[in-house]
Design a protein around this motif. Structure first.
Motif, mmCIF file in Angstrom:
data_model
loop_
_atom_site.group_PDB
_atom_site.id
_atom_site.type_symbol
_atom_site.label_atom_id
_atom_site.label_comp_id
_atom_site.label_asym_id
_atom_site.label_seq_id
_atom_site.Cartn_x
_atom_site.Cartn_y
_atom_site.Cartn_z
ATOM 1 N N CYS A 91 31.807 47.560 41.173
ATOM 2 C CA CYS A 91 32.105 48.129 42.305
ATOM 3 C C CYS A 91 33.092 47.823 42.918
ATOM 4 O O CYS A 91 33.646 46.797 43.455
ATOM 5 N N SER A 126 39.747 55.580 47.762
ATOM 6 C CA SER A 126 39.146 55.029 46.897
ATOM 7 C C SER A 126 40.424 54.748 45.887
ATOM 8 O O SER A 126 41.558 55.527 45.954
ATOM 9 N N GLY A 154 29.833 54.051 42.471
ATOM 10 C CA GLY A 154 30.571 54.618 43.175
ATOM 11 C C GLY A 154 32.105 54.513 42.525
ATOM 12 O O GLY A 154 32.961 54.332 43.041
ATOM 13 N N ALA A 194 26.951 57.635 41.486
ATOM 14 C CA ALA A 194 27.707 57.985 42.825
ATOM 15 C C ALA A 194 26.532 58.574 43.549
ATOM 16 O O ALA A 194 25.746 59.609 42.988
ATOM 17 N N CYS A 217 33.226 50.723 46.464
ATOM 18 C CA CYS A 217 31.972 51.523 46.338
ATOM 19 C C CYS A 217 31.280 52.220 47.426
ATOM 20 O O CYS A 217 30.533 53.302 47.309
#
Length: 594
Positions: free
Chosen positions: A352, A234, A290, A311, A355
């Motif tokens: 996003c 991420s 997310g 999330a 995500c």
């Protein structure tokens, strides 16, 4: 020879002759008896004719009786007597004093009643909510006092329940037959409830004060390992450092992607100079899907933007847990099978960044849900490798998302590298101008539920029936946005007087709250009564949960008082739903069934 005449005490003439003297005495006696009879009759007559003349004599009329020096012929009711005049004066003084006392007591009593009547309504309105809460608390205390059978419910949970979240249990959901991602959704049943007190982590430490706690948290307070950090792909997860005791989040670093540069890029794609101009463009609330560990929202908070992180539930290393630990808004939410617990037209921007949501799956129904919670004229930001796909499979996914967004009446404003930015239409007429069969249809009035509560996802475009369909560019900019005018309040069926009354009540209540909490909140930085609150990082209050937010008055009072806190405004499903009003004021919140 006769003696000279003398006037005696009675004023009767006396001569020197003894016979004359005896005759004179007999005459005087006769005259006295006659006078007594006359006076008795006169007094009876006067008493009947002038009953108040004794108290209120006429000074201009002569007295009928002579006031003699020896008092023989004096009138006992005559005002001419010094003694009677003195008694009458005392009597009048006593009567006057009694009248004054009566008038004073009557006036004081009337003033007290009038003041009590005027202030009774204000007192009742100011403390009505507190009284209701007091009754509820006393009821709970009464139940706890019933005996040991009740106290048995307060046993501590096992250590494995540290990350327990009601209605979210992936292993249990799998056993019940849920699959294809629905096992991480919210499923409430009797077996998911626990009647015990969840313990904090074994080595839990008090979080650092805001804003230091935004960038540094204790490792012992969360379920996260170094391996999970290093293996994370991420964008925001990679922007953190882990040592033995602390986790440090870095918003700017030459070694990693910069959140500041990233948010600046998004602003330029909209046509703004930088992220500081988001507010002027009508952006205030952002739904970060997310969110990683909330670094995007942490950076934008200083720009007066409020980002809600959602999330999926994670048994370990929860994104929501770390974001909340940093003092930022977050809650568990899943784009999978159910609608989110937000009204239609709730957020100014959806974000996003890698995500994990497959927007091209399930026929685009996830994009329809994103459109539902996005305000007219709002922005959808998507950062994903799919936007620069090289292989055919990824290109197919990207083409589907791009075409479906166009059929939702989203306009693609810009694409830079992996980031694409769309703007939702601000005109309802766009849906009618599409080609027949192109994209989902708009929901009917029966299906266009403004505030669904984990209802199954819908395949129609919602929000078009709502009177709240107002483009974000036409709304009042923040912070004036939180103070709705009379015409705006009519959209929610709310009387302006009720709205103002609620706001004033919360201002008074907050003052009382803060005076009680100050010795606790600022325990490490004492202050005298009347002094200003210490500047950060001495403020220990950061996250506030309002369990029955009503109009969001508590949130508004905290902001107007300059408190550096954010409020999760919860609206119970069993009462009046003012969550659309709260979100339109620029706050964050959700529906919940307590």
């Amino acid at each position: 020879m006769s003696r000279p005449l003398h006037r005696g005490a009675t004023g009767i003439r006396i001569s020197g002759n003894s016979n004359d003297l005896r005759g004179s005495q007999m005459k005087d006696k006769t005259e006295k008896e006659n006078m007594d009879r006359n006076r008795s009759s006169d007094q009876s007559y006067l008493a009947m004719k002038f009953p108040f003349r004794v108290l209120f004599p006429d000074n201009n009329s002569p007295s009928k009786y002579v006031n003699c020096e020896n008092g023989f012929a004096s009138d006992p009711f005559s005002v001419g007597s010094p003694r009677s005049r003195h008694k009458l004066t005392l009597l009048l003084l006593k009567l006057s004093l009694a009248v004054i006392v009566v008038l004073a007591l009557t006036g004081s009593f009337w003033w007290t009643i009038s003041i009590s009547t005027l202030s009774r309504g204000q007192i009742l309105h100011t403390y009505r909510v507190l009284q209701e809460q007091l009754v509820s608390d006393l009821w709970d205390i009464g139940e706890l006092s019933l005996g040991s059978s009740r106290l048995h419910e307060l046993e501590f949970c096992s250590q494995e329940s540290e990350i327990y979240v009601p209605c979210f249990n992936a292993s249990e959901n799998l056993a019940l037959g849920y699959s294809d991602g629905s096992e991480t959704d919210r499923h409430c049943g009797q077996s998911s409830r626990q009647s015990c007190t969840v313990l904090p982590p074994v080595n839990y430490r008090i979080p650092l004060h805001w804003p230091t706690g935004r960038d540094i948290i204790w490792v012992a307070n969360v379920r996260l390992t170094a391996q999970e950090v290093l293996s994370s792909g991420s964008l925001t997860k990679r922007m953190m450092m882990l040592d033995e005791e602390q986790i440090s989040f870095r918003s700017v670093s030459p070694m990693f992607d910069s959140v500041e540069d990233y948010s600046h890029q998004i602003a330029e794609m909209i046509g703004l100079r930088n992220e500081s101009n988001f507010v002027q463009a009508g952006v205030r609330t952002i739904l970060d899907i997310g969110c990683g560990y909330g670094s995007f929202g942490a950076h934008l908070f200083s720009k007066q933007l409020l980002t809600m992180c959602i999330a999926n539930y994670e048994p370990s290393g929860s994104q929501v847990q770390l974001t909340l630990e940093r003092g930022l808004p977050a809650m568990i939410g899943s784009f999978n099978s159910n609608q989110l617990p937000y009204p239609s037209l709730s957020f100014d921007m959806l974000h996003c960044a890698r995500c994990g949501v497959d927007w091209d799956q399930k026929g685009g129904i996830l994009l329809i849900e994103a459109d539902r919670v996005l305000k007219p004229g709002g922005y959808f930001v998507w950062t994903s490798p799919l936007t620069n796909a090289r292989n055919k499979e990824n290109q197919k996914s990207w083409n589907f998302v791009r075409d479906f967004a166009e059929n939702l009446c989203w306009e693609m404003l810009s694409q830079q590298d992996e980031t694409v930015l769309w703007k939702k239409t601000s005109k309802k007429s766009c849906y009618g101008s599409r080609k027949p069969g192109a994209g989902p249809s708009t929901c009917s009035k029966a299906h266009d539920v403004e505030s669904p509560y984990y209802r199954p996802l819908q395949r129609c475009i919602a929000g078009t029936q709502s009177p709240r369909w107002i483009p974000i560019q036409e709304r009042t900019a923040w912070p004036s946005r939180s103070r709705l005018n009379n015409s705006e309040l009519t959209l929610y069926g709310l009387h302006p007087a009720d709205f103002r009354e609620d706001a004033e009540n919360w201002k008074t209540t907050l003052t009382n709250y803060w005076s009680v909490l100050s010795p606790i909140i600022f325990s490490d930085h004492p202050k005298r009564p009347g002094e200003e609150d210490p500047s950060p990082p001495y403020n220990m209050a950061r996250n506030v949960l309002d369990m029955n937010a009503h109009f969001g008055g508590f949130n508004s009072a905290l902001l107007e008082a300059g408190k550096s806190v954010w409020v999760m405004n919860v609206v119970p499903t069993g009462g009046p739903n003012y969550l659309p009003l709260i979100l339109d004021r620029g706050f964050v919140g959700a529906l919940h069934d307590w």
